[in-house]
Design a protein around this motif. Structure first.
Motif, PDB file in Angstrom:
ATOM      1  N   ALA A 150      51.935  -3.820   7.859  1.00  0.00           N
ATOM      2  CA  ALA A 150      52.342  -5.083   8.477  1.00  0.00           C
ATOM      3  C   ALA A 150      52.682  -6.090   7.388  1.00  0.00           C
ATOM      4  CB  ALA A 150      51.228  -5.620   9.376  1.00  0.00           C
ATOM      5  N   GLY A 151      53.966  -6.392   7.243  1.00  0.00           N
ATOM      6  CA  GLY A 151      54.423  -7.243   6.147  1.00  0.00           C
ATOM      7  C   GLY A 151      54.242  -8.721   6.405  1.00  0.00           C
ATOM      8  N   VAL A 152      53.041  -9.126   6.779  1.00  0.00           N
ATOM      9  CA  VAL A 152      52.809 -10.524   7.135  1.00  0.00           C
ATOM     10  C   VAL A 152      53.003 -11.461   5.944  1.00  0.00           C
ATOM     11  CG1 VAL A 152      51.280  -9.972   9.054  1.00  0.00           C
ATOM     12  CG2 VAL A 152      50.313 -10.300   6.779  1.00  0.00           C
ATOM     13  N   CYS A 153      52.950 -10.915   4.729  1.00  0.00           N
ATOM     14  CA  CYS A 153      53.122 -11.739   3.531  1.00  0.00           C
ATOM     15  C   CYS A 153      54.577 -11.874   3.094  1.00  0.00           C
ATOM     16  CB  CYS A 153      52.296 -11.174   2.371  1.00  0.00           C
ATOM     17  SG  CYS A 153      50.591 -11.741   2.390  1.00  0.00           S
ATOM     18  N   LEU A 154      55.506 -11.338   3.878  1.00  0.00           N
ATOM     19  CA  LEU A 154      56.902 -11.439   3.455  1.00  0.00           C
ATOM     20  C   LEU A 154      57.356 -12.891   3.473  1.00  0.00           C
ATOM     21  CD1 LEU A 154      59.308 -11.954   5.847  1.00  0.00           C
ATOM     22  CD2 LEU A 154      58.405  -9.785   6.636  1.00  0.00           C
ATOM     23  N   LYS A 228      62.601 -16.257   9.873  1.00  0.00           N
ATOM     24  CA  LYS A 228      63.137 -17.595   9.577  1.00  0.00           C
ATOM     25  C   LYS A 228      62.092 -18.522   8.952  1.00  0.00           C
ATOM     26  CE  LYS A 228      65.568 -21.498  11.720  1.00  0.00           C
ATOM     27  NZ  LYS A 228      66.553 -21.580  10.617  1.00  0.00           N
ATOM     28  N   ASP A 229      62.456 -19.073   7.780  1.00  0.00           N
ATOM     29  CA  ASP A 229      61.632 -20.083   7.079  1.00  0.00           C
ATOM     30  C   ASP A 229      60.241 -19.584   6.719  1.00  0.00           C
ATOM     31  OD1 ASP A 229      63.724 -21.957   7.292  1.00  0.00           O
ATOM     32  OD2 ASP A 229      63.013 -22.638   9.253  1.00  0.00           O
ATOM     33  N   ARG A 230      60.082 -18.283   6.585  1.00  0.00           N
ATOM     34  CA  ARG A 230      58.746 -17.741   6.309  1.00  0.00           C
ATOM     35  C   ARG A 230      58.390 -17.918   4.836  1.00  0.00           C
ATOM     36  NH1 ARG A 230      56.038 -14.542   9.895  1.00  0.00           N
ATOM     37  NH2 ARG A 230      54.051 -13.756   9.136  1.00  0.00           N
ATOM     38  N   LYS A 231      57.201 -18.493   4.582  1.00  0.00           N
ATOM     39  CA  LYS A 231      56.707 -18.704   3.229  1.00  0.00           C
ATOM     40  C   LYS A 231      55.250 -18.270   3.152  1.00  0.00           C
ATOM     41  CE  LYS A 231      59.620 -22.785   2.407  1.00  0.00           C
ATOM     42  NZ  LYS A 231      59.592 -24.255   2.113  1.00  0.00           N
ATOM     43  N   LEU A 232      54.895 -17.634   2.048  1.00  0.00           N
ATOM     44  CA  LEU A 232      53.519 -17.202   1.860  1.00  0.00           C
ATOM     45  C   LEU A 232      52.563 -18.395   1.878  1.00  0.00           C
ATOM     46  CD1 LEU A 232      51.490 -14.963   1.281  1.00  0.00           C
ATOM     47  CD2 LEU A 232      52.023 -15.181  -1.159  1.00  0.00           C
ATOM     48  N   SER A 233      53.016 -19.526   1.365  1.00  0.00           N
ATOM     49  CA  SER A 233      52.159 -20.713   1.313  1.00  0.00           C
ATOM     50  C   SER A 233      51.792 -21.224   2.703  1.00  0.00           C
ATOM     51  CB  SER A 233      52.848 -21.831   0.519  1.00  0.00           C
ATOM     52  OG  SER A 233      54.095 -22.166   1.112  1.00  0.00           O
ATOM     53  N   ASP A 234      52.563 -20.828   3.717  1.00  0.00           N
ATOM     54  CA  ASP A 234      52.272 -21.254   5.089  1.00  0.00           C
ATOM     55  C   ASP A 234      51.361 -20.273   5.830  1.00  0.00           C
ATOM     56  OD1 ASP A 234      53.888 -23.482   4.794  1.00  0.00           O
ATOM     57  OD2 ASP A 234      55.680 -22.458   5.560  1.00  0.00           O
ATOM     58  N   LEU A 235      51.111 -19.106   5.225  1.00  0.00           N
ATOM     59  CA  LEU A 235      50.309 -18.082   5.900  1.00  0.00           C
ATOM     60  C   LEU A 235      48.831 -18.457   5.816  1.00  0.00           C
ATOM     61  CD1 LEU A 235      50.520 -15.256   7.319  1.00  0.00           C
ATOM     62  CD2 LEU A 235      49.889 -14.279   5.095  1.00  0.00           C
ATOM     63  N   PRO A 236      48.179 -18.657   6.954  1.00  0.00           N
ATOM     64  CA  PRO A 236      46.765 -19.048   6.905  1.00  0.00           C
ATOM     65  C   PRO A 236      45.892 -17.901   6.393  1.00  0.00           C
ATOM     66  CG  PRO A 236      47.433 -18.580   9.170  1.00  0.00           C
ATOM     67  CD  PRO A 236      48.680 -18.536   8.338  1.00  0.00           C
ATOM     68  N   GLU A 256      54.605  -3.281  -2.032  1.00  0.00           N
ATOM     69  CA  GLU A 256      54.336  -4.548  -2.722  1.00  0.00           C
ATOM     70  C   GLU A 256      53.779  -5.601  -1.765  1.00  0.00           C
ATOM     71  OE1 GLU A 256      53.882  -7.920  -4.838  1.00  0.00           O
ATOM     72  OE2 GLU A 256      53.972  -5.850  -5.591  1.00  0.00           O
ATOM     73  N   LEU A 257      54.228  -5.548  -0.499  1.00  0.00           N
ATOM     74  CA  LEU A 257      53.718  -6.512   0.480  1.00  0.00           C
ATOM     75  C   LEU A 257      52.255  -6.247   0.811  1.00  0.00           C
ATOM     76  CD1 LEU A 257      56.792  -6.777   2.879  1.00  0.00           C
ATOM     77  CD2 LEU A 257      56.007  -8.472   1.223  1.00  0.00           C
ATOM     78  N   GLY A 258      51.838  -4.989   0.708  1.00  0.00           N
ATOM     79  CA  GLY A 258      50.432  -4.675   0.896  1.00  0.00           C
ATOM     80  C   GLY A 258      49.580  -5.243  -0.220  1.00  0.00           C
ATOM     81  N   TYR A 259      50.041  -5.074  -1.466  1.00  0.00           N
ATOM     82  CA  TYR A 259      49.335  -5.661  -2.606  1.00  0.00           C
ATOM     83  C   TYR A 259      49.309  -7.188  -2.495  1.00  0.00           C
ATOM     84  CZ  TYR A 259      49.513  -1.132  -5.028  1.00  0.00           C
ATOM     85  OH  TYR A 259      49.342   0.177  -5.387  1.00  0.00           O
ATOM     86  N   ARG A 260      50.418  -7.754  -2.046  1.00  0.00           N
ATOM     87  CA  ARG A 260      50.502  -9.215  -1.904  1.00  0.00           C
ATOM     88  C   ARG A 260      49.485  -9.707  -0.878  1.00  0.00           C
ATOM     89  NH1 ARG A 260      56.275 -11.731  -0.363  1.00  0.00           N
ATOM     90  NH2 ARG A 260      56.865 -10.833  -2.392  1.00  0.00           N
ATOM     91  N   LEU A 261      49.354  -8.976   0.228  1.00  0.00           N
ATOM     92  CA  LEU A 261      48.400  -9.367   1.260  1.00  0.00           C
ATOM     93  C   LEU A 261      46.963  -9.233   0.759  1.00  0.00           C
ATOM     94  CD1 LEU A 261      47.836 -10.313   4.122  1.00  0.00           C
ATOM     95  CD2 LEU A 261      48.042  -7.930   4.895  1.00  0.00           C
ATOM     96  N   LYS A 262      46.697  -8.178   0.000  1.00  0.00           N
ATOM     97  CA  LYS A 262      45.358  -8.012  -0.578  1.00  0.00           C
ATOM     98  C   LYS A 262      45.024  -9.193  -1.495  1.00  0.00           C
ATOM     99  CE  LYS A 262      41.494  -6.214  -2.117  1.00  0.00           C
ATOM    100  NZ  LYS A 262      41.019  -7.445  -2.763  1.00  0.00           N
ATOM    101  N   ARG A 263      45.972  -9.599  -2.316  1.00  0.00           N
ATOM    102  CA  ARG A 263      45.736 -10.745  -3.190  1.00  0.00           C
ATOM    103  C   ARG A 263      45.510 -12.018  -2.375  1.00  0.00           C
ATOM    104  NH1 ARG A 263      50.002  -8.193  -6.165  1.00  0.00           N
ATOM    105  NH2 ARG A 263      51.538  -9.648  -5.273  1.00  0.00           N
ATOM    106  N   HIS A 264      46.264 -12.152  -1.286  1.00  0.00           N
ATOM    107  CA  HIS A 264      46.157 -13.343  -0.443  1.00  0.00           C
ATOM    108  C   HIS A 264      44.782 -13.442   0.206  1.00  0.00           C
ATOM    109  CE1 HIS A 264      47.638 -16.607   2.112  1.00  0.00           C
ATOM    110  NE2 HIS A 264      47.136 -15.984   3.170  1.00  0.00           N
TER     111      HIS A 264
END
Length: 316
Positions: A150-154, A228-236, A256-264
């Protein structure tokens, strides 16, 4: 010539029998605001079992994506399998198309069904976006969360910077919502690590006719709203123990999106990478995926150490 047989419709009927035989029943709930939600729910809800919600991604309805998992999970959980809006028999006349609204509708249908205790959620692909939003919006209602590919960090800029196979959202829509056999073949090619080499066009046309034509515009709007307008900084951030499961060779949402989510999420999450698998883990590696679901949902979850990425699968 009159079309007298549909492989897709027949398989859909088989899935209905399989779900019913496993102990679930079909339930349709009118939420009263122009929104109707369909879900497969336990024939009898056991107060001694925890509740598990399985949320599907794009493609066919929920049955096609979770059929291999219902029977083994139902002995341990009260299993609920909703169809998201504009899939299966779920729809709305309201204009909202965000994953936040989808999450609200899943919670509302669970409440309408009498489930008010904390629940575990597994979401695959788009279903992971919805599951994540459920965990963010309804913190006290979600106990554990499993996100599969699930690429929620895209971010919107990822498309422009070349992370994905497609170059634009319109191109993504053409593949994710295929209307021609060639596009469905393209979708299968990027969804699987080892895609089926050749399927007759008649089968592909039949699948498209049964599963991909209804609510086309609405599903397109879901994809547009996701990007649209998706930013990692907006992801709670979410606080629930979370297991992230990813296919090593995912071409739809790259690893890479999985690693990004783990870091988040930091120490509160664990990343599990399944080797020799693409995006469609539930179809390509169902036994390995179930193994990790069991580990995440039934076995105790220990906080992952900083920088730890688990690879609990074997090759093959």
């Amino acid at each position: 010539m009159v079309k007298c047989f549909s492989f897709t419709a027949t398989r859909d009927s088989c899935f209905r029998y399989s779900f019913s035989n496993a102990g679930l029943r079909s339930s349709t709930t009118d939420l009263g605001d122009g929104t109707v939600m369909h879900a497969w729910v336990p024939k009898s809800h056991s107060q001694s079992k925890p509740t598990l919600v399985l949320i599907h991604g794009f493609g066919a309805n929920a049955m096609w994506q979770w059929n291999d998992f219902v029977s083994p999970l139902i002995s341990r959980f009260n299993v609920y399998v909703p169809d998201l809006l504009f899939f299966g028999d779920s729809y709305t006349t309201r204009p909202e198309r965000t994953e936040q609204f989808q999450a609200q509708c899943v919670i509302r249908v669970m409440e309408a069904l009498g489930v008010v205790t904390a629940m575990n959620v597994v979401g695959i692909s788009y279903g992971g976006f919805v599951g994540y939003s459920m965990a963010a919006q309804f913190k006290e209602r979600i106990e554990k969360l499993v996100l599969c590919c699930a690429g929620v960090c895209l971010e919107e800029k990822d498309m422009e910077e070349g992370m994905f196979k497609v170059k634009s959202v319109d191109e993504a829509v053409d593949i994710l919502l295929p209307q021609k056999p060639g596009k469905l073949r393209e979708l299968m090619k990027i969804s699987f690590y080892k895609p089926t080499q050749r399927l007759p066009s008649c089968f592909l046309k039949d699948f498209i006719h049964v599963m991909c034509t209804e609510y086309f515009e609405e599903r397109k709007e879901l994809i547009l709203a996701l990007h649209k307008d998706r930013k990692l900084s907006d992801l709670p951030n979410i606080t629930q123990p979370t297991v992230i499961i990813w296919g090593e060779h995912d071409q739809i949402f790259p690893l890479e999106l999985g690693y990004r989510l783990k870091r988040h999420l930091g120490d509160n999450a664990e990343l599990v990478i399944i080797k020799n698998a693409g995006h469609a883990l539930n179809v390509e590696k169902p036994k390995k995926l179930y193994k990790h679901l069991k580990s995440a949902l039934i076995d105790p979850i220990f906080p992952a150490k900083p920088g730890h990425y688990s690879n609990g699968s074997t090759t093959g």
